[in-house]
Design an enzyme around this catalytic site. Structure first.
Site, PDB file in Angstrom:
ATOM      1  N   LYS A 184      24.003  92.732  44.823  1.00  0.00           N
ATOM      2  CA  LYS A 184      22.936  92.876  43.840  1.00  0.00           C
ATOM      3  C   LYS A 184      21.460  93.264  44.517  1.00  0.00           C
ATOM      4  CE  LYS A 184      20.845  89.134  41.979  1.00  0.00           C
ATOM      5  NZ  LYS A 184      19.464  89.349  42.168  1.00  0.00           N
ATOM      6  N   ASN A 185      21.027  92.548  45.403  1.00  0.00           N
ATOM      7  CA  ASN A 185      19.506  92.720  45.680  1.00  0.00           C
ATOM      8  C   ASN A 185      19.543  94.152  46.530  1.00  0.00           C
ATOM      9  OD1 ASN A 185      18.936  90.713  44.374  1.00  0.00           O
ATOM     10  ND2 ASN A 185      18.797  89.380  46.018  1.00  0.00           N
ATOM     11  N   CYS A 231       9.578  82.697  36.268  1.00  0.00           N
ATOM     12  CA  CYS A 231      10.990  82.655  36.070  1.00  0.00           C
ATOM     13  C   CYS A 231      11.587  81.206  36.573  1.00  0.00           C
ATOM     14  CB  CYS A 231      11.692  83.629  36.847  1.00  0.00           C
ATOM     15  SG  CYS A 231      11.907  83.170  38.571  1.00  0.00           S
ATOM     16  N   ARG A 271       6.137  84.095  39.741  1.00  0.00           N
ATOM     17  CA  ARG A 271       6.527  85.452  40.266  1.00  0.00           C
ATOM     18  C   ARG A 271       5.554  86.286  40.230  1.00  0.00           C
ATOM     19  NH1 ARG A 271      12.090  84.936  41.026  1.00  0.00           N
ATOM     20  NH2 ARG A 271      12.146  86.675  42.468  1.00  0.00           N
ATOM     21  N   ASP A 331      18.102  82.536  49.338  1.00  0.00           N
ATOM     22  CA  ASP A 331      19.279  82.547  48.309  1.00  0.00           C
ATOM     23  C   ASP A 331      20.573  81.669  48.660  1.00  0.00           C
ATOM     24  OD1 ASP A 331      18.411  85.962  47.224  1.00  0.00           O
ATOM     25  OD2 ASP A 331      17.352  84.052  46.848  1.00  0.00           O
ATOM     26  N   ARG A 341      24.511  86.620  36.267  1.00  0.00           N
ATOM     27  CA  ARG A 341      23.510  87.856  36.738  1.00  0.00           C
ATOM     28  C   ARG A 341      23.956  88.342  38.268  1.00  0.00           C
ATOM     29  NH1 ARG A 341      18.159  85.213  37.330  1.00  0.00           N
ATOM     30  NH2 ARG A 341      18.020  87.244  38.518  1.00  0.00           N
TER      31      ARG A 341
HETATM   32  C1  EPZ Z   1      13.890  89.323  46.479  1.00  0.00           C
HETATM   33  O1  EPZ Z   1      12.931  88.759  45.288  1.00  0.00           O
HETATM   34  C2  EPZ Z   1      15.150  88.727  45.926  1.00  0.00           C
HETATM   35  N1  EPZ Z   1      15.564  89.663  44.783  1.00  0.00           N
HETATM   36  C3  EPZ Z   1      15.325  87.349  45.603  1.00  0.00           C
HETATM   37  O2  EPZ Z   1      16.593  87.298  45.348  1.00  0.00           O
HETATM   38  C4  EPZ Z   1      15.162  86.633  47.082  1.00  0.00           C
HETATM   39  O3  EPZ Z   1      15.055  85.311  46.780  1.00  0.00           O
HETATM   40  C5  EPZ Z   1      13.758  87.090  47.321  1.00  0.00           C
HETATM   41  O4  EPZ Z   1      13.699  88.476  47.509  1.00  0.00           O
HETATM   42  C6  EPZ Z   1      13.224  86.760  49.003  1.00  0.00           C
HETATM   43  O5  EPZ Z   1      14.355  87.131  49.746  1.00  0.00           O
HETATM   44  C7  EPZ Z   1      15.835  90.946  44.417  1.00  0.00           C
HETATM   45  O6  EPZ Z   1      15.786  91.471  45.763  1.00  0.00           O
HETATM   46  C8  EPZ Z   1      16.085  91.413  43.061  1.00  0.00           C
HETATM   47  P1  EPZ Z   1       9.559  88.359  47.404  1.00  0.00           P
HETATM   48  P2  EPZ Z   1      11.573  89.236  45.534  1.00  0.00           P
HETATM   49  O7  EPZ Z   1       8.714  89.265  46.797  1.00  0.00           O
HETATM   50  O8  EPZ Z   1      11.298  90.608  45.859  1.00  0.00           O
HETATM   51  C9  EPZ Z   1       5.826  85.740  46.804  1.00  0.00           C
HETATM   52  C10 EPZ Z   1      18.494  86.053  43.947  1.00  0.00           C
HETATM   53  O9  EPZ Z   1      18.927  85.022  43.897  1.00  0.00           O
HETATM   54  N2  EPZ Z   1       5.055  87.096  46.299  1.00  0.00           N
HETATM   55  O10 EPZ Z   1      10.071  88.332  48.593  1.00  0.00           O
HETATM   56  O11 EPZ Z   1      10.821  88.825  44.027  1.00  0.00           O
HETATM   57  C11 EPZ Z   1       7.020  85.293  45.863  1.00  0.00           C
HETATM   58  O12 EPZ Z   1       6.159  84.747  44.656  1.00  0.00           O
HETATM   59  C12 EPZ Z   1      16.956  86.308  43.968  1.00  0.00           C
HETATM   60  O13 EPZ Z   1      19.049  87.062  44.057  1.00  0.00           O
HETATM   61  C13 EPZ Z   1       3.812  87.039  45.926  1.00  0.00           C
HETATM   62  O14 EPZ Z   1       2.977  86.206  46.271  1.00  0.00           O
HETATM   63  O15 EPZ Z   1      11.128  88.052  46.342  1.00  0.00           O
HETATM   64  C14 EPZ Z   1       7.680  84.452  46.574  1.00  0.00           C
HETATM   65  O16 EPZ Z   1       6.928  83.196  46.708  1.00  0.00           O
HETATM   66  C15 EPZ Z   1      15.932  85.355  43.832  1.00  0.00           C
HETATM   67  N3  EPZ Z   1       3.164  88.593  45.665  1.00  0.00           N
HETATM   68  C16 EPZ Z   1       7.624  85.034  48.022  1.00  0.00           C
HETATM   69  O17 EPZ Z   1       6.605  85.794  47.967  1.00  0.00           O
HETATM   70  C17 EPZ Z   1       4.010  89.205  45.367  1.00  0.00           C
HETATM   71  O18 EPZ Z   1       3.551  90.442  45.080  1.00  0.00           O
HETATM   72  C18 EPZ Z   1       8.782  86.000  48.193  1.00  0.00           C
HETATM   73  O19 EPZ Z   1       8.963  86.964  47.258  1.00  0.00           O
HETATM   74  C19 EPZ Z   1       5.349  89.224  45.698  1.00  0.00           C
HETATM   75  C20 EPZ Z   1       6.016  88.083  45.992  1.00  0.00           C
END
Ligand code: EPZ
Length: 419
Positions: free
Chosen positions: A22-23, A116, A121, A306, A398
């Site tokens: 998915k990701n 979310c 997020r 995850d 999802r």
């Molecule tokens: C991706 O989310 C995945 N989703 C998530 O999978 C996964 O848990 C996550 O990466 C971490 O591996 C998809 O790829 C669609 P991040 P993403 O940006 O990109 C903070 C699932 O269950 N952050 O690495 O949103 C954020 O709040 C989902 O399949 C900022 O502060 O993750 C979080 O605490 C859930 N500012 C941390 O970084 C930003 O601009 C990691 O977020 C972006 C992120």
């Protein structure tokens, strides 16, 4: 929202080919916007999040057709540059379309993604990366409006290795003029898959999987056929299920190095795991050992956040106590309360979950709180005595392609019921 009815307590046995990731498919669907002409994505899973992404592509003006796990996207007819609120609300990770729309059209308007189920997020890292490439951003009535007559390659430093921000920066840089170097980039396998798709389509990118990704922008992009990599988190989920129930599971055509930390934890828990090429076999007695040292979620190559919920579920009947520390998301333990309703002994203190093994779980009615938390409830229900009814299963749909049918191939007593 439908429900899953599960009669647990059976060992599971069988062989599975894991669905496409998915990701990985979500950012690659966004990347298709950069390619004028019809691209083919193979091994696309049938998921609600993929449906949401296809709806966005159609709204933008792309022609999208799906035949089984093959998805054809022709973005020649793309005319729009906005993602309306109702589509953004269907999937918060739709922000991944921002960089590609901006790179292709010079403008992008998205409604601000709300929080979310995992907590706030923010997208500050995404927006900062686009500003660095020359975009102007303004907030207009709850929307982010990004503009750039021409993006220009530049050095981008991510203050934290955000997966989404890394992907958005890559997608925007592909059509920017000049070189972009992303440092402190996320290293997840899904980012390597995105790079592989973009390179196959003509982009000049290297370094994905390392903290430094270099993009020479402005290359001619051409339609391509690309096979999505297998989903490492879905693999971890089914392995966790058989670890808890006992039995034997063969996973075919996976990439074990994509989730080595999960394999290592399951081995410490007493599972026997053998690798043979792209196949993996797990056997478990169903009575696991506690995992030590504590399981700490980290950006890749650390333990994936995850996979935390399903490993917690697998640990609830272990001999001893296992400590989990969630370092990525603020609110990733919402499912724990539901596990405790089944008899689990889990104490929460902020980012720390202390799982003390119990002798038995008992089926009851529970509710899925989010995607991976819902999957954890399925894992626990398979290891519980009696019947469990899981509601709000749209969360699970999802990210899992027909989880009930998949588990039935392993002998699970699980059916989906319309509510
Ligand atoms: C991706 O989310 C995945 N989703 C998530 O999978 C996964 O848990 C996550 O990466 C971490 O591996 C998809 O790829 C669609 P991040 P993403 O940006 O990109 C903070 C699932 O269950 N952050 O690495 O949103 C954020 O709040 C989902 O399949 C900022 O502060 O993750 C979080 O605490 C859930 N500012 C941390 O970084 C930003 O601009 C990691 O977020 C972006 C992120």
């Amino acid at each position: 929202m439908g429900k899953l009815k599960i009669h647990g307590g059976h060992t599971l046995e069988g062989s599975l080919q894991v669905q496409g990731a998915k990701n990985s498919v979500l950012p690659i669907l966004a990347a298709a916007i950069l390619v004028r002409g019809e691209s083919l994505l193979q091994n696309c899973p049938d998921l609600k999040d993929v449906d949401a992404a296809l709806s966005i592509l159609r709204y933008l003006g792309c022609t999208v057709t799906r035949t089984g796990s093959d998805v054809h996207i022709d973005s020649t007819t793309l005319t729009r540059h906005d993602v309306p609120d109702e589509l953004m609300r269907e999937m918060r990770s739709s922000v991944i379309f921002l960089g590609a729309i901006l790179g292709r059209t010079g403008e992008a308007t998205l409604s601000l993604p709300g929080g979310c189920e995992l907590g706030p997020r923010p997208i500050d890292l995404h927006l900062e990366a686009l500003r660095t490439l020359g975009a102007t951003l303004e907030e207009v009535g709850g929307n982010i409006v990004c503009r750039a007559n021409q993006l220009v390659g530049a050095p981008i430093y991510l203050t934290s290795p955000s997966v989404g921000a890394t992907e958005n920066a890559m997608l925007a840089a592909v059509l920017a003029h000049g070189e972009t170097v992303i440092t402190n980039a996320a290293r997840e396998p899904e980012i390597v898959d995105l790079q592989n798709f973009l390179v196959a389509a003509g982009a000049e990118i290297s370094g994905a999987g390392t903290p430094t990704i270099t993009i020479q922008g402005g290359r001619e992009m051409r339609p391509v056929a690309y096979r999505i990599m297998p989903d490492r988190i879905v693999a971890a989920t089914y392995l966790s299920a058989v670890a808890l129930t006992g039995g034997r599971l063969e996973l075919r055509d996976i990439v074990p190095e994509h989730f080595e930390t999960v394999i290592h934890a399951l081995r410490i828990a007493g599972c026997e795991i053998t690798l043979h090429g792209q196949d993996l076999t797990l056997t478990s007695t169903g009575r696991l050992e506690a995992i030590s040292p504590p399981v700490m979620t980290r950006p890749y190559p650390g333990f994936p956040t995850d996979a935390q919920p399903c490993l917690v579920a697998a640990s609830v009947k272990s001999k001893g106590t296992t400590v989990f520390i969630e370092n990525i998301f603020q609110n990733r333990y919402r499912y724990v309360e539901e596990l405790c309703r089944m008899g689990a002994d889990i104490k929460l203190e902020g980012r720390v979950a202390v799982v003390t093994g119990v002798d038995r779980l008992v089926g009851t009615s529970v509710s899925a709180t989010d995607l991976r938390g819902g999957a954890a409830l399925v894992v626990a229900a398979l290891g519980a005595e009696g019947e469990t009814l899981i509601s709000e299963v749209d969360h699970i749909d999802r990210g899992y392609d027909d989880i009930a049918a998949t588990l039935r191939t392993l002998g699970a007593d699980i059916v989906y019921i319309e509510s």
